[in-house]
Design an enzyme around this catalytic site. Structure first.
Site, mmCIF file in Angstrom:
data_model
loop_
_atom_site.group_PDB
_atom_site.id
_atom_site.type_symbol
_atom_site.label_atom_id
_atom_site.label_comp_id
_atom_site.label_asym_id
_atom_site.label_seq_id
_atom_site.Cartn_x
_atom_site.Cartn_y
_atom_site.Cartn_z
ATOM 1 C CG ASP A 34 -39.618 74.619 11.395
ATOM 2 O OD1 ASP A 34 -40.798 74.993 11.260
ATOM 3 O OD2 ASP A 34 -39.275 73.426 11.347
ATOM 4 C CB SER A 40 -36.350 72.853 3.443
ATOM 5 O OG SER A 40 -35.655 73.668 4.373
ATOM 6 C CE LYS A 41 -42.168 71.049 9.977
ATOM 7 N NZ LYS A 41 -41.229 71.496 11.008
ATOM 8 N NE ARG A 42 -33.025 71.503 7.200
ATOM 9 C CZ ARG A 42 -33.261 70.462 6.408
ATOM 10 N NH1 ARG A 42 -33.997 69.457 6.846
ATOM 11 N NH2 ARG A 42 -32.763 70.415 5.185
#
Length: 511
Positions: A267, A262-264
């Site tokens: 990040d 995921s993008k998380r």
């Protein structure tokens, strides 16, 4: 029957930035098409008008332009089987919705969201199917007059696919083999919504693939549960002979822990999950991209190709043409592929090593100029030749190489305490005097003269070189000392040495 021409498609929805998993799906479609002399079609699936994000379509096209994956036809590329944007095909879909209704393969349902919610509360794990549709408000439980009256009164409705229970549906998958599913577990999926007069993904996808003569559908594993429904739809239309072959690619998994990438994750761990930087028009949030982070497109392609596929050899570095040659979809893994972002960095480093010094220098020169240094391309290239093997990204060169262009004004305290000995000022003065006598300041001549002097004086080579490095660099980094001094030239080398002897001598005396 003559063998069909290979035609594959990549069909994203313009709902935001293109996820790196989508890029990998597109890449595998591209490799398969090129390997079989086929076509690579770009379609935009924008039937969900509520999720449309301005700029997303252009972003997707620009991403593939940067990556070097060329489409043969599709949105913005033209072609004989358009339009390729689903929102422009609504009249086409309506014809096929009516065909299913007329054949009794689909039915109209008027259930409101509130009625559906009430039924979910009443029946645990409620599913709209052969066991429950008789309890609902639809054209199977209402008279033709009632249905007509509802439509004439402007009641919103959906068209549902009528799935018959008691069947075994066979999906023949090129990666997973035969997948068999009982039709009883499938629900009567919505195919069309009167609210926006657009089909859902399930119908539009089947109709488009048929009309665009798509021979193979290569997509992510997350679409595997919908494959039995798609097989049944092909049968309902009588298109069994043109049904594409399916291949469901393994998921991209988190670098650590369980679950889907995921993008998380990006990040949190500091790596991009999008090909290009994305500016979200709704939130204003900016997400990093592989291009802006300094990755080469070839490195990203190479990295993604090795996620969930292996060539069956030890080879890891492949050009795009070599990937086309080597690609075999049957060598895709069934299991998910862990997204090892560190490996992506390794690939970028390998591509830096393989690119010419001149090519890397062209990328590094603007960084040098932005730091206020006016330097010739020849000298920038020379620095690159000495230092590129130490970096994974071009942007990392400046912190490592700035001393070549800008003399040190300060000297690293830790290095000074470790490398600047009691006798260093005397030894460096002698070395500066010796270097001043040289007419030939080439690397080879310096090395010969200086090493002979060290031996004659009985000095320790390491002590001399470490102290000398501190005078020219300001800290303990850089290539060989004779590489540095030859690059700086006699005048700059001596200027730096004399200043350092003075400054470092004062620092020593103040301790």
């Amino acid at each position: 029957m003559a063998e069909r021409k290979v035609r594959v498609r990549f069909a994203p929805s313009p709902t935001g930035a293109l996820h790196i998993g989508g890029v990998r799906t597109a890449l595998f479609n591209y490799l398969f098409a090129r390997q079989h002399g086929g076509d690579f079609v770009f379609r935009i699936e924008d039937t969900d008008s509520n999720r449309f994000v301005p700029g997303a379509e252009e972003y997707i096209i620009e991403s593939f332009r940067w990556l070097g994956l060329k489409f043969d036809e599709g949105v913005s590329f033209g072609g004989a089987k358009g339009p390729y944007r689903q929102s422009e095909r609504r009249d086409i879909y309506k014809k096929y919705v009516d065909q299913l209704l007329d054949a009794g393969k689909a039915y109209i349902a008027f259930d409101t969201p509130e009625e559906l919610e009430a039924k979910r509360a009443e029946i645990q794990n409620f599913q709209y199917d052969a066991h429950t549709r008789g309890q609902m408000r639809n054209s199977l439980t209402m008279s033709a007059e009632e249905v007509s009256a509802e439509i004439e009164n402007g009641s919103q409705y959906v068209v549902r696919f009528k799935i018959e229970p008691g069947r075994e549906v066979l999906v023949n998958d090129m990666i997973r083999g035969e997948v068999r599913v009982k039709s009883d577990i499938l629900d009567d999926k919505v195919l069309y919504k009167s609210a926006d007069e657009l089909p859902t993904y399930h119908l539009a996808n089947i109709v488009d693939d048929h009309l665009m003569e798509i021979s193979h559908v290569i997509r992510g594993e997350e679409w595997l549960p919908s494959a039995p429904l798609h097989v049944l739809l092909y049968e309902a239309f009588g298109w069994q002979d043109t049904m594409p072959r399916f291949a469901h690619l393994p998921l991209l998994l988190k670098p650590e822990g369980k679950g889907k990438l995921s993008k998380r994750d990006g990040d949190r761990l500091g790596f991009p999950v999008f090909p290009l930087e994305w500016h979200d028009p709704k939130t204003g949030e900016v997400s990093s991209g592989y291009r802006e982070s300094g990755y080469f497109p070839e490195a990203v392609i190479n990295f993604l190709a090795m996620l969930g596929w292996n060539p069956g050899t030890e080879q890891e570095i492949f050009s795009l043409d070599e990937l086309v040659e080597a690609f075999d979809i049957s060598r895709c893994s069934k299991a998910g592929a862990k997204f090892d972002y560190q490996k992506g960095i390794w690939f970028n480093h390998e591509y830096i090593l393989r690119k010419s010094n001149e090519e890397i220098a062209q990328l590094f020169a603007p960084i040098v100029a932005n730091n206020g240094v006016d330097e010739s391309m020849e000298r920038v290239t020379k620095v690159v030749s000495m230092m590129k093997d130490r970096v994974s990204f071009v942007k990392e060169l400046w912190p490592l190489c700035s001393f070549f262009f800008i003399p040190p004004m300060e000297y690293d305290e830790k290095t000074r305490k470790k490398r600047w000995k009691e006798d260093s000022p005397q030894a460096m003065t002698e070395l500066a005097d010796l270097l001043e006598t040289l007419d030939d300041f080439s690397l080879e001549n310096q090395e010969r003269v200086v090493e002979a002097w060290i031996e004659e004086k009985g000095y320790k080579l390491g002590n001399i070189m470490n102290a000398w490095r501190l005078t020219l660099v300001g800290e303990g980094k850089g290539p060989g000392m004779f590489d540095i001094s030859a690059f700086l030239g006699k005048e700059e080398t001596l200027r730096r040495m004399r200043r350092a002897i003075k400054v470092l001598g004062q620092a020593k005396s103040e301790e």
